[in-house]
Design an enzyme around this catalytic site. Structure first.
Site, PDB file in Angstrom:
ATOM      1  N   SER A 190       0.846  -1.191   0.000  1.00 16.30           N
ATOM      2  CA  SER A 190       0.000   0.000   0.000  1.00 16.30           C
ATOM      3  C   SER A 190       0.889   1.252   0.000  1.00 16.30           C
ATOM      4  CB  SER A 190      -0.973  -0.032   1.177  1.00 16.30           C
ATOM      5  OG  SER A 190      -2.002   0.914   1.001  1.00 16.30           O
ATOM      6  N   GLU A 318      -9.064  -4.548  -4.637  1.00 13.42           N
ATOM      7  CA  GLU A 318      -8.473  -3.651  -3.639  1.00 13.42           C
ATOM      8  C   GLU A 318      -9.541  -2.866  -2.878  1.00 13.42           C
ATOM      9  OE1 GLU A 318      -5.288  -3.454  -2.941  1.00 13.42           O
ATOM     10  OE2 GLU A 318      -4.103  -3.985  -4.700  1.00 13.42           O
ATOM     11  N   HIS A 422      -7.943  -5.373  -0.379  1.00 16.03           N
ATOM     12  CA  HIS A 422      -6.709  -4.692   0.003  1.00 16.03           C
ATOM     13  C   HIS A 422      -6.184  -5.265   1.311  1.00 16.03           C
ATOM     14  CE1 HIS A 422      -3.905  -1.403  -0.383  1.00 16.03           C
ATOM     15  NE2 HIS A 422      -4.231  -0.879   0.791  1.00 16.03           N
TER      16      HIS A 422
END
Length: 502
Positions: A190, A318, A422
Protein backbone atom coordinates in the site's frame (compact mmCIF):
# COMPACT_ATOMS: atom_id res chain seq x y z
CA UNK A 1 27.45 -3.85 18.07
CA UNK A 2 26.04 -0.99 15.98
CA UNK A 3 27.97 2.13 15.09
CA UNK A 4 26.12 4.01 17.84
CA UNK A 5 26.62 1.35 20.52
CA UNK A 6 25.80 -2.17 21.63
CA UNK A 7 22.24 -3.54 21.63
CA UNK A 8 20.81 -6.61 23.33
CA UNK A 9 18.03 -8.56 21.61
CA UNK A 10 16.12 -11.69 22.50
CA UNK A 11 16.20 -15.16 21.02
CA UNK A 12 12.93 -16.81 19.97
CA UNK A 13 13.78 -20.50 20.01
CA UNK A 14 17.03 -22.24 20.90
CA UNK A 15 20.04 -20.38 19.43
CA UNK A 16 21.31 -22.21 16.37
CA UNK A 17 18.29 -24.52 16.17
CA UNK A 18 16.24 -24.68 12.96
CA UNK A 19 13.76 -21.82 12.85
CA UNK A 20 15.36 -19.88 15.70
CA UNK A 21 15.19 -16.12 15.31
CA UNK A 22 16.71 -13.23 17.24
CA UNK A 23 14.72 -9.99 17.51
CA UNK A 24 16.31 -6.59 18.17
CA UNK A 25 13.44 -4.15 18.60
CA UNK A 26 13.22 -0.37 18.76
CA UNK A 27 16.81 0.48 17.77
CA UNK A 28 16.93 4.24 17.11
CA UNK A 29 18.33 5.26 13.74
CA UNK A 30 17.62 8.93 14.45
CA UNK A 31 17.19 11.27 17.39
CA UNK A 32 13.60 11.79 18.59
CA UNK A 33 11.91 14.33 16.24
CA UNK A 34 10.84 16.66 19.04
CA UNK A 35 11.76 20.16 20.19
CA UNK A 36 14.12 21.80 17.70
CA UNK A 37 14.16 18.58 15.67
CA UNK A 38 10.41 18.65 15.11
CA UNK A 39 9.74 19.26 11.40
CA UNK A 40 13.53 19.08 10.83
CA UNK A 41 15.53 16.53 8.82
CA UNK A 42 16.21 13.39 10.83
CA UNK A 43 19.43 13.57 12.82
CA UNK A 44 21.39 10.30 13.20
CA UNK A 45 21.09 8.73 16.63
CA UNK A 46 23.82 9.84 19.00
CA UNK A 47 26.13 7.13 20.41
CA UNK A 48 25.34 5.63 23.80
CA UNK A 49 27.44 3.93 26.43
CA UNK A 50 27.01 0.40 27.66
CA UNK A 51 24.48 -2.07 26.30
CA UNK A 52 21.04 -0.86 25.21
CA UNK A 53 18.15 -3.27 25.61
CA UNK A 54 16.31 -3.81 22.32
CA UNK A 55 13.59 -6.04 23.71
CA UNK A 56 10.37 -4.09 23.01
CA UNK A 57 8.97 -2.30 20.00
CA UNK A 58 9.94 1.35 19.96
CA UNK A 59 7.48 4.26 20.00
CA UNK A 60 5.48 4.61 16.81
CA UNK A 61 4.67 7.78 14.84
CA UNK A 62 1.10 6.48 14.79
CA UNK A 63 -0.67 7.66 17.94
CA UNK A 64 -3.68 6.22 19.72
CA UNK A 65 -6.21 3.75 18.35
CA UNK A 66 -6.25 3.91 14.54
CA UNK A 67 -9.74 2.41 14.44
CA UNK A 68 -10.84 -0.61 12.44
CA UNK A 69 -8.11 -1.71 10.07
CA UNK A 70 -7.47 -4.98 8.26
CA UNK A 71 -3.90 -5.24 9.52
CA UNK A 72 -3.36 -5.20 13.31
CA UNK A 73 -1.34 -2.03 13.84
CA UNK A 74 -0.54 -1.22 17.48
CA UNK A 75 0.51 2.25 18.55
CA UNK A 76 3.35 2.56 21.06
CA UNK A 77 3.65 5.86 23.01
CA UNK A 78 6.90 7.76 23.34
CA UNK A 79 9.10 10.35 21.65
CA UNK A 80 11.83 8.20 20.02
CA UNK A 81 9.64 7.28 17.06
CA UNK A 82 12.38 6.86 14.44
CA UNK A 83 13.59 3.33 14.99
CA UNK A 84 14.08 -0.03 13.31
CA UNK A 85 13.28 -3.60 14.29
CA UNK A 86 15.84 -6.18 13.15
CA UNK A 87 15.06 -9.90 12.95
CA UNK A 88 17.95 -12.24 12.21
CA UNK A 89 18.79 -15.96 12.39
CA UNK A 90 22.52 -15.20 12.70
CA UNK A 91 23.22 -12.26 15.03
CA UNK A 92 26.81 -11.11 15.12
CA UNK A 93 29.25 -10.00 12.43
CA UNK A 94 28.58 -11.27 8.93
CA UNK A 95 30.56 -14.44 8.46
CA UNK A 96 29.87 -15.73 11.98
CA UNK A 97 27.22 -18.22 10.94
CA UNK A 98 25.80 -16.17 8.07
CA UNK A 99 28.32 -17.01 5.37
CA UNK A 100 31.34 -15.04 4.26
CA UNK A 101 29.25 -12.20 2.81
CA UNK A 102 26.28 -12.35 5.15
CA UNK A 103 22.64 -13.08 4.52
CA UNK A 104 20.34 -11.21 2.11
CA UNK A 105 18.30 -8.42 3.70
CA UNK A 106 14.63 -7.45 3.36
CA UNK A 107 13.73 -3.91 4.49
CA UNK A 108 9.97 -3.55 5.01
CA UNK A 109 8.01 -0.26 4.84
CA UNK A 110 4.51 -0.44 6.35
CA UNK A 111 1.40 0.98 4.73
CA UNK A 112 -1.35 3.21 6.08
CA UNK A 113 -1.90 5.90 3.46
CA UNK A 114 1.12 7.87 4.76
CA UNK A 115 -1.00 8.96 7.74
CA UNK A 116 -1.21 5.75 9.78
CA UNK A 117 0.30 2.29 10.13
CA UNK A 118 2.78 0.68 12.48
CA UNK A 119 5.98 -1.33 12.04
CA UNK A 120 5.06 -3.17 15.26
CA UNK A 121 2.37 -5.27 13.60
CA UNK A 122 2.66 -8.99 14.41
CA UNK A 123 2.08 -9.61 10.69
CA UNK A 124 5.47 -7.98 9.98
CA UNK A 125 7.48 -10.16 12.38
CA UNK A 126 10.54 -11.34 10.46
CA UNK A 127 10.77 -14.83 11.96
CA UNK A 128 9.50 -16.60 8.83
CA UNK A 129 12.00 -14.80 6.62
CA UNK A 130 14.70 -15.62 9.21
CA UNK A 131 13.67 -19.28 8.95
CA UNK A 132 14.45 -19.01 5.24
CA UNK A 133 17.81 -17.30 5.66
CA UNK A 134 16.81 -13.64 5.26
CA UNK A 135 17.55 -10.82 7.72
CA UNK A 136 14.49 -8.55 8.02
CA UNK A 137 14.40 -4.87 9.02
CA UNK A 138 11.14 -2.99 9.70
CA UNK A 139 11.27 0.80 9.44
CA UNK A 140 9.27 3.53 11.15
CA UNK A 141 8.88 6.99 9.61
CA UNK A 142 7.03 10.20 10.37
CA UNK A 143 3.41 10.18 9.24
CA UNK A 144 0.77 12.67 8.21
CA UNK A 145 1.50 16.38 8.29
CA UNK A 146 4.53 15.85 10.52
CA UNK A 147 6.13 13.69 7.86
CA UNK A 148 4.81 15.11 4.60
CA UNK A 149 3.09 18.45 5.17
CA UNK A 150 4.36 21.57 3.43
CA UNK A 151 5.80 23.98 6.01
CA UNK A 152 7.51 27.21 5.07
CA UNK A 153 10.97 27.21 6.61
CA UNK A 154 11.13 23.42 7.00
CA UNK A 155 12.37 20.78 4.55
CA UNK A 156 9.74 19.04 2.46
CA UNK A 157 9.34 15.27 2.53
CA UNK A 158 10.60 14.73 6.06
CA UNK A 159 9.12 11.22 6.00
CA UNK A 160 11.11 10.47 2.84
CA UNK A 161 14.26 11.74 4.55
CA UNK A 162 13.45 9.29 7.34
CA UNK A 163 13.37 6.47 4.77
CA UNK A 164 16.75 7.49 3.42
CA UNK A 165 18.40 7.71 6.83
CA UNK A 166 16.94 4.33 7.80
CA UNK A 167 18.40 2.79 4.63
CA UNK A 168 21.76 4.41 5.40
CA UNK A 169 21.52 2.82 8.87
CA UNK A 170 20.94 -0.55 7.20
CA UNK A 171 23.93 -0.01 4.91
CA UNK A 172 26.18 0.87 7.86
CA UNK A 173 24.91 -1.60 10.47
CA UNK A 174 23.17 -4.64 9.03
CA UNK A 175 26.42 -6.62 8.74
CA UNK A 176 26.54 -6.60 12.56
CA UNK A 177 23.30 -8.62 12.49
CA UNK A 178 24.56 -11.13 9.94
CA UNK A 179 23.21 -9.28 6.89
CA UNK A 180 24.87 -8.37 3.61
CA UNK A 181 24.59 -4.61 2.88
CA UNK A 182 25.26 -5.43 -0.77
CA UNK A 183 22.07 -7.51 -1.06
CA UNK A 184 19.24 -5.32 0.21
CA UNK A 185 15.68 -5.61 -1.09
CA UNK A 186 13.19 -2.89 -0.16
CA UNK A 187 9.57 -3.97 0.01
CA UNK A 188 6.25 -2.63 1.22
CA UNK A 189 2.50 -2.77 0.81
CA UNK A 190 0.00 0.00 0.00
CA UNK A 191 1.69 3.25 1.07
CA UNK A 192 4.74 1.11 1.84
CA UNK A 193 4.63 -0.17 -1.74
CA UNK A 194 4.35 3.42 -2.91
CA UNK A 195 7.32 4.29 -0.71
CA UNK A 196 9.60 1.73 -2.34
CA UNK A 197 8.54 2.85 -5.84
CA UNK A 198 9.21 6.45 -4.81
CA UNK A 199 12.67 5.39 -3.60
CA UNK A 200 13.26 3.49 -6.85
CA UNK A 201 12.61 6.68 -8.84
CA UNK A 202 14.67 8.90 -6.51
CA UNK A 203 18.21 9.74 -7.66
CA UNK A 204 19.36 10.32 -4.07
CA UNK A 205 18.40 6.77 -3.05
CA UNK A 206 20.65 5.17 -5.65
CA UNK A 207 22.86 2.43 -4.24
CA UNK A 208 21.00 2.05 -0.93
CA UNK A 209 19.12 -1.05 -2.15
CA UNK A 210 19.40 -3.55 -4.96
CA UNK A 211 15.93 -5.04 -5.53
CA UNK A 212 12.32 -3.87 -5.05
CA UNK A 213 9.06 -5.73 -4.29
CA UNK A 214 6.00 -3.45 -4.29
CA UNK A 215 2.65 -4.89 -3.15
CA UNK A 216 -0.44 -2.82 -4.02
CA UNK A 217 1.74 0.29 -4.36
CA UNK A 218 -0.04 3.57 -3.59
CA UNK A 219 2.20 6.31 -4.97
CA UNK A 220 1.20 9.77 -3.76
CA UNK A 221 3.24 12.23 -5.89
CA UNK A 222 1.39 15.15 -4.26
CA UNK A 223 1.88 18.41 -6.14
CA UNK A 224 3.42 21.41 -4.40
CA UNK A 225 0.28 23.46 -5.00
CA UNK A 226 -1.92 20.86 -3.36
CA UNK A 227 0.48 20.46 -0.44
CA UNK A 228 0.59 24.22 0.08
CA UNK A 229 -3.21 24.44 -0.07
CA UNK A 230 -3.54 21.85 2.72
CA UNK A 231 -0.99 23.75 4.80
CA UNK A 232 -2.91 27.01 4.36
CA UNK A 233 -6.14 25.29 5.39
CA UNK A 234 -4.53 23.85 8.52
CA UNK A 235 -3.13 27.30 9.33
CA UNK A 236 -6.56 28.87 8.95
CA UNK A 237 -8.22 26.26 11.13
CA UNK A 238 -5.52 26.58 13.78
CA UNK A 239 -5.29 30.37 13.71
CA UNK A 240 -1.54 30.32 12.91
CA UNK A 241 0.75 31.01 9.98
CA UNK A 242 1.59 27.69 8.25
CA UNK A 243 5.32 28.18 8.77
CA UNK A 244 7.86 26.55 11.06
CA UNK A 245 7.23 28.84 14.04
CA UNK A 246 3.48 28.61 13.67
CA UNK A 247 3.34 24.82 13.46
CA UNK A 248 5.81 24.38 16.33
CA UNK A 249 3.52 26.48 18.50
CA UNK A 250 0.89 23.72 18.24
CA UNK A 251 1.02 20.40 20.03
CA UNK A 252 1.42 17.19 18.11
CA UNK A 253 -2.15 16.20 18.95
CA UNK A 254 -3.50 19.59 17.82
CA UNK A 255 -1.77 19.28 14.44
CA UNK A 256 -3.26 15.81 13.96
CA UNK A 257 -6.70 17.17 14.85
CA UNK A 258 -6.35 20.02 12.36
CA UNK A 259 -5.14 17.57 9.73
CA UNK A 260 -8.28 15.48 10.19
CA UNK A 261 -10.52 18.56 10.01
CA UNK A 262 -8.81 19.87 6.89
CA UNK A 263 -9.04 16.54 5.09
CA UNK A 264 -12.67 16.10 6.12
CA UNK A 265 -13.49 19.55 4.73
CA UNK A 266 -11.66 18.80 1.49
CA UNK A 267 -13.54 15.51 1.09
CA UNK A 268 -16.90 17.20 1.59
CA UNK A 269 -19.80 14.85 0.86
CA UNK A 270 -17.71 12.50 -1.26
CA UNK A 271 -16.87 9.04 0.02
CA UNK A 272 -13.31 7.85 0.42
CA UNK A 273 -13.26 5.98 -2.88
CA UNK A 274 -14.66 8.96 -4.80
CA UNK A 275 -12.14 11.28 -3.17
CA UNK A 276 -9.24 8.99 -4.13
CA UNK A 277 -10.43 8.88 -7.73
CA UNK A 278 -10.90 12.63 -7.96
CA UNK A 279 -7.82 13.85 -6.12
CA UNK A 280 -5.48 10.97 -5.26
CA UNK A 281 -3.91 10.60 -1.83
CA UNK A 282 -4.06 13.95 0.01
CA UNK A 283 -0.86 13.44 2.06
CA UNK A 284 2.36 11.73 1.04
CA UNK A 285 5.62 12.39 -0.79
CA UNK A 286 5.54 15.79 -2.50
CA UNK A 287 7.07 16.45 -5.90
CA UNK A 288 9.13 19.32 -4.51
CA UNK A 289 11.57 19.76 -7.41
CA UNK A 290 14.50 18.93 -5.14
CA UNK A 291 14.49 15.61 -3.30
CA UNK A 292 11.73 14.47 -5.65
CA UNK A 293 12.44 16.37 -8.86
CA UNK A 294 9.66 14.69 -10.85
CA UNK A 295 6.77 12.28 -10.44
CA UNK A 296 7.72 8.67 -9.86
CA UNK A 297 6.48 7.59 -13.29
CA UNK A 298 8.44 10.36 -15.02
CA UNK A 299 11.58 9.51 -13.07
CA UNK A 300 11.33 5.82 -13.96
CA UNK A 301 10.71 6.69 -17.62
CA UNK A 302 13.87 8.82 -17.61
CA UNK A 303 15.94 5.80 -16.60
CA UNK A 304 16.23 6.35 -12.83
CA UNK A 305 16.32 2.96 -11.11
CA UNK A 306 16.47 1.10 -14.41
CA UNK A 307 19.23 -1.21 -13.19
CA UNK A 308 17.20 -2.41 -10.18
CA UNK A 309 14.96 -5.52 -10.62
CA UNK A 310 11.33 -4.83 -9.72
CA UNK A 311 8.35 -7.03 -8.83
CA UNK A 312 4.98 -5.34 -8.34
CA UNK A 313 1.40 -6.49 -8.07
CA UNK A 314 -2.07 -5.84 -6.73
CA UNK A 315 -4.97 -7.74 -5.25
CA UNK A 316 -7.93 -8.24 -7.54
CA UNK A 317 -10.45 -6.35 -5.43
CA UNK A 318 -8.47 -3.65 -3.64
CA UNK A 319 -11.47 -1.38 -2.97
CA UNK A 320 -14.48 -3.62 -3.44
CA UNK A 321 -15.28 -3.52 0.27
CA UNK A 322 -15.64 0.27 0.17
CA UNK A 323 -18.88 -0.04 -1.81
CA UNK A 324 -20.34 -3.22 -0.32
CA UNK A 325 -22.38 -1.40 2.34
CA UNK A 326 -24.05 0.66 -0.39
CA UNK A 327 -24.86 -2.30 -2.65
CA UNK A 328 -28.60 -2.10 -1.88
CA UNK A 329 -28.85 1.58 -2.81
CA UNK A 330 -26.60 1.24 -5.84
CA UNK A 331 -28.50 -1.67 -7.39
CA UNK A 332 -30.92 0.81 -8.99
CA UNK A 333 -28.20 3.16 -10.28
CA UNK A 334 -27.14 2.53 -13.90
CA UNK A 335 -23.46 1.62 -14.12
CA UNK A 336 -22.66 4.28 -16.70
CA UNK A 337 -24.27 7.00 -14.60
CA UNK A 338 -22.40 5.91 -11.50
CA UNK A 339 -19.07 5.85 -13.36
CA UNK A 340 -19.80 9.27 -14.84
CA UNK A 341 -20.27 10.66 -11.33
CA UNK A 342 -16.82 9.31 -10.45
CA UNK A 343 -15.38 11.24 -13.40
CA UNK A 344 -14.99 8.48 -16.00
CA UNK A 345 -15.92 10.04 -19.33
CA UNK A 346 -16.39 8.59 -22.79
CA UNK A 347 -14.83 6.91 -24.68
CA UNK A 348 -12.83 5.41 -21.83
CA UNK A 349 -16.01 4.58 -19.92
CA UNK A 350 -17.34 2.27 -22.64
CA UNK A 351 -13.89 0.78 -23.20
CA UNK A 352 -13.49 0.06 -19.51
CA UNK A 353 -16.98 -1.45 -19.16
CA UNK A 354 -16.27 -3.69 -22.13
CA UNK A 355 -13.02 -4.84 -20.51
CA UNK A 356 -14.91 -5.57 -17.27
CA UNK A 357 -18.08 -7.20 -18.56
CA UNK A 358 -17.86 -10.00 -16.01
CA UNK A 359 -17.90 -7.58 -13.09
CA UNK A 360 -21.19 -6.11 -14.29
CA UNK A 361 -22.94 -9.37 -13.43
CA UNK A 362 -22.39 -8.60 -9.74
CA UNK A 363 -24.13 -5.22 -9.73
CA UNK A 364 -23.20 -1.55 -9.70
CA UNK A 365 -21.42 -1.71 -6.32
CA UNK A 366 -19.07 -4.38 -7.67
CA UNK A 367 -18.46 -2.33 -10.81
CA UNK A 368 -17.58 0.76 -8.78
CA UNK A 369 -15.32 -1.25 -6.49
CA UNK A 370 -13.43 -2.66 -9.47
CA UNK A 371 -13.22 0.79 -11.08
CA UNK A 372 -11.72 2.42 -7.99
CA UNK A 373 -9.34 -0.54 -7.64
CA UNK A 374 -8.28 -0.11 -11.26
CA UNK A 375 -7.99 3.66 -11.06
CA UNK A 376 -6.03 3.83 -7.80
CA UNK A 377 -3.87 0.69 -8.00
CA UNK A 378 -4.03 -1.28 -11.24
CA UNK A 379 -3.85 1.45 -13.91
CA UNK A 380 -0.85 3.02 -12.10
CA UNK A 381 0.80 -0.42 -12.22
CA UNK A 382 0.29 -0.49 -15.99
CA UNK A 383 1.84 2.99 -16.24
CA UNK A 384 4.76 1.90 -14.07
CA UNK A 385 5.45 -1.07 -16.35
CA UNK A 386 5.37 1.23 -19.38
CA UNK A 387 7.65 3.75 -17.65
CA UNK A 388 10.13 1.01 -16.80
CA UNK A 389 10.24 -0.02 -20.47
CA UNK A 390 11.01 3.56 -21.49
CA UNK A 391 13.60 3.82 -18.72
CA UNK A 392 15.26 0.61 -19.88
CA UNK A 393 15.61 2.10 -23.35
CA UNK A 394 17.19 5.25 -21.93
CA UNK A 395 19.55 3.20 -19.76
CA UNK A 396 20.59 1.02 -22.69
CA UNK A 397 21.27 4.11 -24.79
CA UNK A 398 23.54 5.38 -22.02
CA UNK A 399 25.41 2.08 -21.96
CA UNK A 400 23.86 0.73 -18.74
CA UNK A 401 22.36 -2.72 -18.31
CA UNK A 402 18.65 -2.36 -17.49
CA UNK A 403 16.92 -4.81 -15.16
CA UNK A 404 13.60 -6.52 -15.72
CA UNK A 405 10.13 -5.97 -14.26
CA UNK A 406 7.68 -8.70 -13.22
CA UNK A 407 3.98 -8.32 -12.35
CA UNK A 408 1.56 -10.45 -10.35
CA UNK A 409 -2.05 -10.51 -9.17
CA UNK A 410 -3.28 -11.85 -5.83
CA UNK A 411 -6.70 -13.22 -6.75
CA UNK A 412 -7.62 -15.61 -3.92
CA UNK A 413 -11.06 -14.69 -2.61
CA UNK A 414 -11.45 -14.73 1.15
CA UNK A 415 -14.55 -16.51 2.48
CA UNK A 416 -14.97 -13.56 4.88
CA UNK A 417 -15.33 -10.86 2.22
CA UNK A 418 -15.87 -12.92 -0.91
CA UNK A 419 -13.09 -10.93 -2.55
CA UNK A 420 -9.33 -10.45 -2.80
CA UNK A 421 -9.43 -7.19 -0.87
CA UNK A 422 -6.71 -4.69 0.00
CA UNK A 423 -4.18 -6.10 2.54
CA UNK A 424 -5.43 -9.69 2.25
CA UNK A 425 -2.15 -10.73 0.65
CA UNK A 426 0.07 -9.51 3.51
CA UNK A 427 -0.24 -12.53 5.88
CA UNK A 428 0.39 -14.79 2.89
CA UNK A 429 3.46 -12.82 1.87
CA UNK A 430 4.88 -13.01 5.40
CA UNK A 431 3.61 -16.60 5.86
CA UNK A 432 1.94 -15.80 9.19
CA UNK A 433 -1.47 -17.44 8.68
CA UNK A 434 -1.50 -18.83 12.26
CA UNK A 435 -1.49 -15.26 13.66
CA UNK A 436 -4.55 -14.51 15.77
CA UNK A 437 -5.99 -11.69 13.66
CA UNK A 438 -5.75 -13.49 10.31
CA UNK A 439 -9.06 -15.46 10.53
CA UNK A 440 -11.00 -12.19 10.72
CA UNK A 441 -9.66 -11.37 7.25
CA UNK A 442 -8.95 -14.72 5.61
CA UNK A 443 -11.24 -17.17 7.39
CA UNK A 444 -10.42 -20.01 9.75
CA UNK A 445 -8.69 -22.21 7.14
CA UNK A 446 -6.82 -20.00 4.67
CA UNK A 447 -4.78 -22.03 2.16
CA UNK A 448 -1.32 -22.59 3.60
CA UNK A 449 -0.11 -23.79 0.22
CA UNK A 450 -0.76 -20.34 -1.24
CA UNK A 451 1.24 -18.72 1.56
CA UNK A 452 4.03 -21.23 0.99
CA UNK A 453 4.24 -20.31 -2.69
CA UNK A 454 3.98 -16.51 -2.41
CA UNK A 455 6.39 -16.35 0.52
CA UNK A 456 8.85 -18.66 -1.25
CA UNK A 457 8.76 -16.47 -4.35
CA UNK A 458 9.54 -13.38 -2.26
CA UNK A 459 12.39 -15.20 -0.50
CA UNK A 460 13.86 -16.38 -3.82
CA UNK A 461 13.73 -12.83 -5.18
CA UNK A 462 15.40 -11.40 -2.08
CA UNK A 463 18.11 -14.01 -2.42
CA UNK A 464 18.82 -12.79 -5.94
CA UNK A 465 16.86 -15.16 -8.19
CA UNK A 466 14.68 -13.86 -10.98
CA UNK A 467 10.98 -14.78 -10.76
CA UNK A 468 9.97 -17.95 -12.57
CA UNK A 469 7.32 -16.29 -14.73
CA UNK A 470 7.69 -14.06 -17.82
CA UNK A 471 8.67 -10.42 -17.45
CA UNK A 472 6.13 -7.61 -17.75
CA UNK A 473 6.83 -6.10 -21.15
CA UNK A 474 4.69 -4.75 -23.94
CA UNK A 475 1.10 -3.56 -23.80
CA UNK A 476 -0.53 -6.93 -23.03
CA UNK A 477 1.98 -8.15 -20.46
CA UNK A 478 1.64 -11.38 -18.46
CA UNK A 479 1.60 -11.77 -14.69
CA UNK A 480 1.80 -14.47 -12.05
CA UNK A 481 -1.67 -15.25 -10.68
CA UNK A 482 -1.75 -16.18 -6.99
CA UNK A 483 -5.17 -17.72 -6.48
CA UNK A 484 -6.79 -21.07 -5.90
CA UNK A 485 -4.21 -22.21 -8.45
CA UNK A 486 -0.85 -20.67 -9.31
CA UNK A 487 -0.56 -19.82 -12.98
CA UNK A 488 0.80 -17.33 -15.49
CA UNK A 489 -1.95 -15.16 -16.92
CA UNK A 490 -1.48 -13.47 -20.30
CA UNK A 491 -2.61 -9.85 -20.59
CA UNK A 492 -3.20 -9.92 -16.84
CA UNK A 493 -4.06 -6.22 -16.48
CA UNK A 494 -6.37 -5.88 -19.48
CA UNK A 495 -9.19 -4.60 -17.27
CA UNK A 496 -7.13 -1.56 -16.24
CA UNK A 497 -5.51 -0.72 -19.57
CA UNK A 498 -8.37 1.54 -20.77
CA UNK A 499 -7.63 3.79 -17.76
CA UNK A 500 -3.85 3.80 -18.00
CA UNK A 501 -3.42 6.23 -20.88
CA UNK A 502 -0.37 4.43 -22.28
Amino acid sequence: MTRAGAVRGRWRGEPGAPGASAAFLGIPFAEPPVGELRFAPPEPARPWEGVRDALEHGPTPQRGDPGATIIPEPSVPGEATLNVDVFTPAPGPAGAGAGAEGLPVLVWFHGGGYVAGSPASPWYDGRTFNRDGVVTVNVSYRLGFDGFGWIEGAPANRGVLDWLLALEWVRDNVAAFGGDPGRVTVAGQSAGGGAVLTLLGMPRARGLFHRVWAASPAVADVSRDRAKALARRIGELGGIRPDLDGLRSLSEERVRQLQREALRAARGTRGGGAQLVADGLPIGPVVDGDLLPATTTSSLASGVGASVPLVLGTTDDEFSAAFRAAAGRLRWVPRKSALKRLGLAEPRRSAWLEANRGEGLHGTAAVLGRYVSDHVFRAPLVRTVAARELGATVAATDGAAPAATWAYRFSWRSPVSGAAVHCLDVPFLFDVLPEGHVPAVAGVRPPQGLADRLHADVVAFVRGADPAWPTAAGEAFPARLYGSTIATMPDAYASARPLAGV
